[in-house]
Design an enzyme around this catalytic site. Structure first.
Site, mmCIF file in Angstrom:
data_model
loop_
_atom_site.group_PDB
_atom_site.id
_atom_site.type_symbol
_atom_site.label_atom_id
_atom_site.label_comp_id
_atom_site.label_asym_id
_atom_site.label_seq_id
_atom_site.Cartn_x
_atom_site.Cartn_y
_atom_site.Cartn_z
ATOM 1 N N GLY A 11 8.491 4.651 -76.705
ATOM 2 C CA GLY A 11 7.659 5.240 -77.416
ATOM 3 C C GLY A 11 6.270 4.358 -76.898
ATOM 4 O O GLY A 11 4.975 4.336 -77.688
ATOM 5 N N SER A 14 2.286 4.671 -75.444
ATOM 6 C CA SER A 14 0.847 5.095 -75.882
ATOM 7 C C SER A 14 0.771 4.588 -77.888
ATOM 8 O O SER A 14 1.902 4.386 -78.604
ATOM 9 C CB SER A 14 0.782 6.519 -76.123
ATOM 10 O OG SER A 14 0.093 7.358 -77.297
ATOM 11 N N TYR A 156 8.229 19.160 -88.312
ATOM 12 C CA TYR A 156 8.191 17.776 -88.073
ATOM 13 C C TYR A 156 8.792 17.345 -89.874
ATOM 14 O O TYR A 156 9.364 15.698 -89.406
ATOM 15 C CB TYR A 156 6.179 17.444 -88.185
ATOM 16 C CG TYR A 156 6.136 15.768 -87.863
ATOM 17 C CD1 TYR A 156 5.847 15.137 -87.017
ATOM 18 C CD2 TYR A 156 5.732 15.259 -89.445
ATOM 19 C CE1 TYR A 156 5.229 13.668 -86.444
ATOM 20 C CE2 TYR A 156 5.492 13.409 -88.253
ATOM 21 C CZ TYR A 156 5.186 13.364 -87.713
ATOM 22 O OH TYR A 156 5.203 11.842 -87.488
ATOM 23 N N LYS A 160 11.577 13.872 -89.822
ATOM 24 C CA LYS A 160 10.730 12.434 -90.252
ATOM 25 C C LYS A 160 12.192 12.322 -91.707
ATOM 26 O O LYS A 160 12.662 11.742 -91.537
ATOM 27 C CB LYS A 160 9.577 12.009 -91.056
ATOM 28 C CG LYS A 160 8.368 12.421 -89.087
ATOM 29 C CD LYS A 160 9.495 11.143 -88.411
ATOM 30 C CE LYS A 160 8.372 10.629 -86.856
ATOM 31 N NZ LYS A 160 8.688 9.943 -86.647
#
Ligand code: NAD
Length: 261
Positions: A11, A14, A156, A160
């Site tokens: 990642g 960004s 999401y 997580k």
């Protein structure tokens, strides 16, 4: 602090990943960034790879040569993406990249995973999460949850929560060799925040930011990611550090007050 250490950051193009890569490199590490997007400039080696499939993960891992000191799994997609992509990148890609790179991580090294404050209730779903993260085949893992709206409509959060469980499993399997922890940010000012507003509701996200006085900055999170990788964090293992400006503590306290009033 990290002189002579090679650290992989996913990642890295960004937001939090870019800030963590910059912080590691400013502290002397040789950073190997991985992302599906090429950053405009990058201080270190950069590997362009798509971590949303087993083939993409293998291709990324295959380009990481030699011994590394650690892996910061920061790449992630928001819940506005299809659930297969969310669970693929945020969980299965993270899991498989970690597995592939484990033999290359030096003794005393680390893995740090990006979870989220939305995963606070993960322990309530342990059996389902355990089954998901221990299914090696991606299609099989996704097929097992596709009929469950609790998962697909909250992909999401589920992703997580799975990261929280994976962190404990990875730490437990590598005790005495490497340390594995997660970081759970609250709302942080990055491009993903706009997607969170669409996914969780504008009022909820903006209300939280207003309550805290500001959104988190990428530096707030990168500082904890680098700390967890450092020698002073040498006895911190298998745990999660909440970096949310106090949001979770506040929500918990409000619930307690509501129940006792
Ligand atoms: N920003 C927040 O409020 C917040 C809160 C909690 C957790 N997080 C987590 O922090 C992490 C970093 O998010 P961010 O806020 O910096 O968002 P971001 O969108 O700025 O960065 C995410 C990065 O992941 C990369 N990525 C996405 N899919 C990929 C794929 N298939 N292959 C390779 N790279 C891929 C993107 O290209 C991007 O560079 C994520 O895991 C996110 O879930 C963010």
């Amino acid at each position: 602090m990290f002189a002579g250490q090679r650290i992989v950051v996913t990642g890295a193009a960004s937001g939090i990943g870019a800030a963590a890569a910059a912080a590691f490199s400013a502290s002397g590490a040789e950073v190997i960034g991985v992302d599906r997007n090429e950053p405009e400039s990058f201080n270190g080696e950069f590997i362009r790879a798509d971590l949303s499939s087993p083939q993409g993960v293998s291709a990324a891992a295959g380009q990481v040569r030699g011994t590394i000191h650690g892996l910061a799994n920061i790449a992630g997609v928001p819940g506005t993406a299809p659930f297969e992509l969310v669970l693929g990148v945020n969980v299965l890609g993270l899991r498989d990249l970690s597995e592939a790179l484990l033999p290359q991580i030096a003794d005393g090294g680390f893995i740090t995973n990006l979870a989220s404050s939305v995963a606070a209730g993960w322990a309530e779903r342990k059996p389902q999460l355990a089954s998901f993260v221990s299914t090696a085949d991606w299609a099989e893992a996704l097929a097992a949850v596709q009929g469950d709206p609790e998962v697909t409509q909250n992909s999401y959060r589920f992703s997580k929560e799975a990261v929280r469980l994976l962190t404990e499993l990875q730490a437990s399997r590598n005790l005495g060799r490497i340390r594995v922890n997660s970081v759970s940010p609250g709302p942080v000012e990055t491009p993903i925040l706009a997607d969170f507003k669409r996914d969780h509701g504008v009022d909820k996200v903006e209300g939280a930011v207003a309550l805290l006085g500001r959104a988190g900055s990428v530096q707030d999170i990168a500082a904890v990611v680098t700390f967890l990788a450092s020698a002073p964090a040498g006895w911190i293992n298998g745990t999660d550090i909440r970096v949310d400006g106090g949001l979770a503590a506040h929500r918990g306290s409000q619930q307690l007050l509501a129940v006792s009033s």
